[in-house]
Enzyme design. Structure first.
Site, short mmCIF file in Angstrom:
data_model
loop_
_atom_site.label_atom_id
_atom_site.label_comp_id
_atom_site.label_asym_id
_atom_site.label_seq_id
_atom_site.Cartn_x
_atom_site.Cartn_y
_atom_site.Cartn_z
CE LYS A 175 -0.33 7.67 12.73
NZ LYS A 175 -0.31 6.48 12.93
CG HIS A 203 -5.78 -1.48 6.29
ND1 HIS A 203 -4.59 -2.29 5.57
CD2 HIS A 203 -4.62 -0.18 6.32
CE1 HIS A 203 -3.80 -2.21 5.35
NE2 HIS A 203 -3.35 -0.51 6.66
CG ASP A 208 -1.92 5.19 6.98
OD1 ASP A 208 -1.21 4.68 6.13
OD2 ASP A 208 -1.98 5.58 8.63
CE LYS A 224 -0.79 1.35 4.78
NZ LYS A 224 -1.20 1.52 5.93
P1 NDP Z 1 11.59 3.21 2.14
O1 NDP Z 1 11.68 4.47 1.64
O2 NDP Z 1 12.12 2.74 3.29
O3 NDP Z 1 13.01 1.84 1.74
C1 NDP Z 1 12.39 1.61 -0.31
C2 NDP Z 1 13.57 1.09 -0.55
O4 NDP Z 1 13.46 1.26 -2.08
C3 NDP Z 1 14.99 1.39 -0.59
O5 NDP Z 1 16.10 0.44 0.36
C4 NDP Z 1 15.40 2.53 -1.34
O6 NDP Z 1 16.59 2.04 -1.31
C5 NDP Z 1 15.19 1.22 -2.36
N1 NDP Z 1 14.72 1.78 -3.52
C6 NDP Z 1 14.42 3.41 -4.33
N2 NDP Z 1 14.91 4.00 -5.66
C7 NDP Z 1 14.68 2.47 -6.09
C8 NDP Z 1 15.72 1.84 -7.44
N3 NDP Z 1 15.43 2.91 -8.19
N4 NDP Z 1 16.23 0.82 -7.29
C9 NDP Z 1 15.99 0.00 -6.38
N5 NDP Z 1 16.12 0.35 -5.12
C10 NDP Z 1 15.05 1.27 -5.21
O7 NDP Z 1 10.48 2.45 2.43
P2 NDP Z 1 9.77 1.66 3.30
O8 NDP Z 1 10.28 0.61 3.21
O9 NDP Z 1 9.17 2.55 4.38
O10 NDP Z 1 8.23 1.69 2.59
C11 NDP Z 1 8.68 0.44 1.03
C12 NDP Z 1 6.54 0.45 0.67
O11 NDP Z 1 5.72 -0.30 1.51
C13 NDP Z 1 6.28 1.83 0.28
O12 NDP Z 1 4.81 1.18 -0.36
C14 NDP Z 1 5.17 1.94 1.77
O13 NDP Z 1 4.09 2.59 1.74
C15 NDP Z 1 4.93 0.58 2.62
N6 NDP Z 1 4.56 0.38 3.54
C16 NDP Z 1 5.78 0.83 4.11
C17 NDP Z 1 5.33 0.42 5.75
C18 NDP Z 1 6.74 0.79 6.47
O14 NDP Z 1 6.66 0.63 8.17
N7 NDP Z 1 7.83 1.38 7.04
C19 NDP Z 1 4.25 0.33 5.97
C20 NDP Z 1 3.65 -0.56 5.51
C21 NDP Z 1 3.21 -0.15 4.08
P3 NDP Z 1 17.92 3.29 -1.63
O15 NDP Z 1 17.37 3.77 -0.53
O16 NDP Z 1 18.95 3.02 -1.43
O17 NDP Z 1 17.25 4.46 -3.02
#
Ligand code: NDP
Length: 456
Positions: free
Chosen positions: A327, A228, A223, A136
């Site tokens: 929240k 959900h 959100d 999401k």
């Molecule tokens: P982050 O920004 O922490 O992580 C994203 C990742 O994607 C990083 O490792 C980043 O690497 C990588 N990335 C970005 N661009 C590229 C690219 N072109 N090629 C390869 N890797 C890439 O985001 P989150 O982990 O927080 O979130 C990810 C997804 O999960 C989103 O859709 C979010 O809405 C969803 N989500 C997140 C939650 C959470 O608690 N974090 C909960 C529920 C859903 P780098 O930083 O090196 O660019």
């Protein structure tokens, strides 16, 4: 069900979701079900990590979930990390070809990057059975969700797309299904003839918790309610499925969502929004939302949202379904409440009031409470109230463990189907627009309170 999935390709392996939720859940799943340890984990991302850095990350994530050393060793023996720009079609083609077929490709990426990566996959031959796992938010509105669905449909069949909804774990869904459809007592009164209103509530004491980058452009409506709570509504309101499988269940849920429309079809009054000001939650001092780092006050982001809808069908016409989430509230409250109509006639001579019966389904941990009116102690003519309560069975795995189990089994039962994802946006889009146009006030509530003055 035999699944073709033999590898898990985790894109965005260096990100927050991967490190904090997915990898620990994977470790717990493999601990609980060691027969799954044959699945190869391949991490990928833009970081230039060597094998040691990747293994350190895995060890740290697994340690946070107390994963056994046998599982850690089994994963480390076969896993690898690849640096890859996921938006580069040729690089993705090579990466996918290097994974044991069929892979489950988990897009743990920023949403815009996920769309670019999926667009790039159009030129990539995907092994038969490849699963695509999307987080999401799925799209930003109805139109973008529809175009992402069209893109995914060009890549793999719908049954191989997992739009993750980690909110309701398998056990909570099954607890609800079992309660509704395995009890002769409940289903006959589960309709507009007997039910006055339904409330689906997810109130958190948690504050922004440094998530401004995502949350400040989403808000409580998108959100929680769009993604959900409307899925919970579909489970509560749907017609009885013939079987608990992805086809029957997701068909029944989609039918309920298609019948759902805003209360009185008025986007300005069907929703309410509010934002927290400084206060104290459970003894913790909480700053004003607009003073949180990364928040842009001009966005007018709501931290508490309420949406009232009607399900326009024979079973539910006229019953308000109120969905609410926020929240920094004073009380953690996560429940579905069915409030029943008053009895048509209370026999004369009985004193006191007969309050409406309520059936409350509390989520995480799952509990059931049935509020009844009975004769009180002492004077038996005087009515009193009791609550019959019981715990419902908890699942063995955390929610993301259940998500991953569904992915590895090739079973999208818990995933949101494409048409339902679009329906959820169809329902909330007019409210988002009304709020953007300032056709509904942004109210205020002190952190630690129960919400703005006048809200139930
Ligand atoms: P982050 O920004 O922490 O992580 C994203 C990742 O994607 C990083 O490792 C980043 O690497 C990588 N990335 C970005 N661009 C590229 C690219 N072109 N090629 C390869 N890797 C890439 O985001 P989150 O982990 O927080 O979130 C990810 C997804 O999960 C989103 O859709 C979010 O809405 C969803 N989500 C997140 C939650 C959470 O608690 N974090 C909960 C529920 C859903 P780098 O930083 O090196 O660019």
């Amino acid at each position: 069900m035999t699944s073709p999935i033999t590898s898990l390709l985790l894109l965005g392996a260096s990100g927050d979701l991967a490190g904090r939720l997915l990898l620990p859940a994977l470790g717990q799943l493999l601990d609980a079900e060691p027969e799954r340890q044959g699945v190869t984990l391949v991490g990928a991302g833009s970081e230039d990590w060597d094998a040691t850095t990747w293994q350190d990350r895995l060890r740290t994530s697994f340690a946070s979930a107390q994963v056994s050393s046998a599982t850690v060793d089994a994963v480390l023996a076969t896993t690898r990390y690849e640096k890859c720009d996921v938006t580069d079609s040729a690089a993705m083609g090579a990466l996918i070809a290097s994974c044991p077929p069929a892979p489950a490709i988990y897009f743990a990426l920023p949403p815009a990057v996920t769309v670019k990566a999926c667009t790039g996959l159009q030129g990539v031959p995907l092994p038969a059975g490849t699963a695509l796992v999307l987080e999401k938010p799925f799209g930003l509105d109805h139109a973008s969700a529809a175009s992402l669905n069209a893109l995914l449909a060009e890549l793999v069949p719908e049954s191989q797309v997992h739009r993750v909804d980690h909110f309701l774990g398998r056990s909570t869904v099954l607890n609800l299904i079992g309660l509704r459809f395995a009890n002769r007592l409940l289903e006959p009164v589960w309709n507009a003839t007997h039910v006055e209103s339904v409330d689906i509530i997810f109130d958190e004491q948690l504050t922004l918790e440094n998530r401004a980058r995502y949350y400040d452009s989403a808000g409580a409506l998108v959100d929680m309610i769009q993604s959900h709570l409307l899925q919970v509504l579909a489970l509560v309101a749907m017609e009885p499925p013939a079987r608990v499988d992805e086809l029957e269940m997701r068909d029944s849920m989609a039918v309920a969502l298609r019948a759902c429309h805003l209360w009185q079809d008025d986007p300005a009054t069907a929703g309410r929004r509010a934002r927290y000001t400084a206060g104290s939650v459970d003894g913790r001092e909480v700053p004003d939302y607009t003073a949180e780092p990364g928040v842009d006050p001009a966005r007018q982001t709501e931290t508490l949202a309420e949406l009232t809808v009607e399900i326009a069908n024979w079973r539910w016409a006229g019953v308000p379904f109120r969905l609410r989430s926020g929240k920094s509230l004073g009380e953690r409250r996560k429940e579905v409440v069915l409030t029943f109509k008053q009895v048509p006639h209370l026999p004369g001579g009985l004193t006191g009031s007969s309050t409406p019966n309520q059936l409350r389904l509390l989520m995480g941990p799952d509990r059931l409470a049935l509020e009844l009116t009975v004769n009180g102690p002492g004077d038996p003519m005087e009515l009193d109230h009791v609550s019959l309560e019981t715990d419902l069975r908890a699942g063995r795995l955390p929610a993301y463990g259940e998500v991953l189990a569904g992915v590895l089994d090739g079973d999208p039962l818990l995933a949101v189907r494409g048409d339902s994802a679009e329906q959820c946006w169809r329902i909330v889009d007019p409210v988002i627009q009304a709020w953007r146009d300032n056709r509904a006030p942004l109210e205020a509530y002190a952190a630690g309170s129960h919400g703005p003055e006048g809200w139930v």
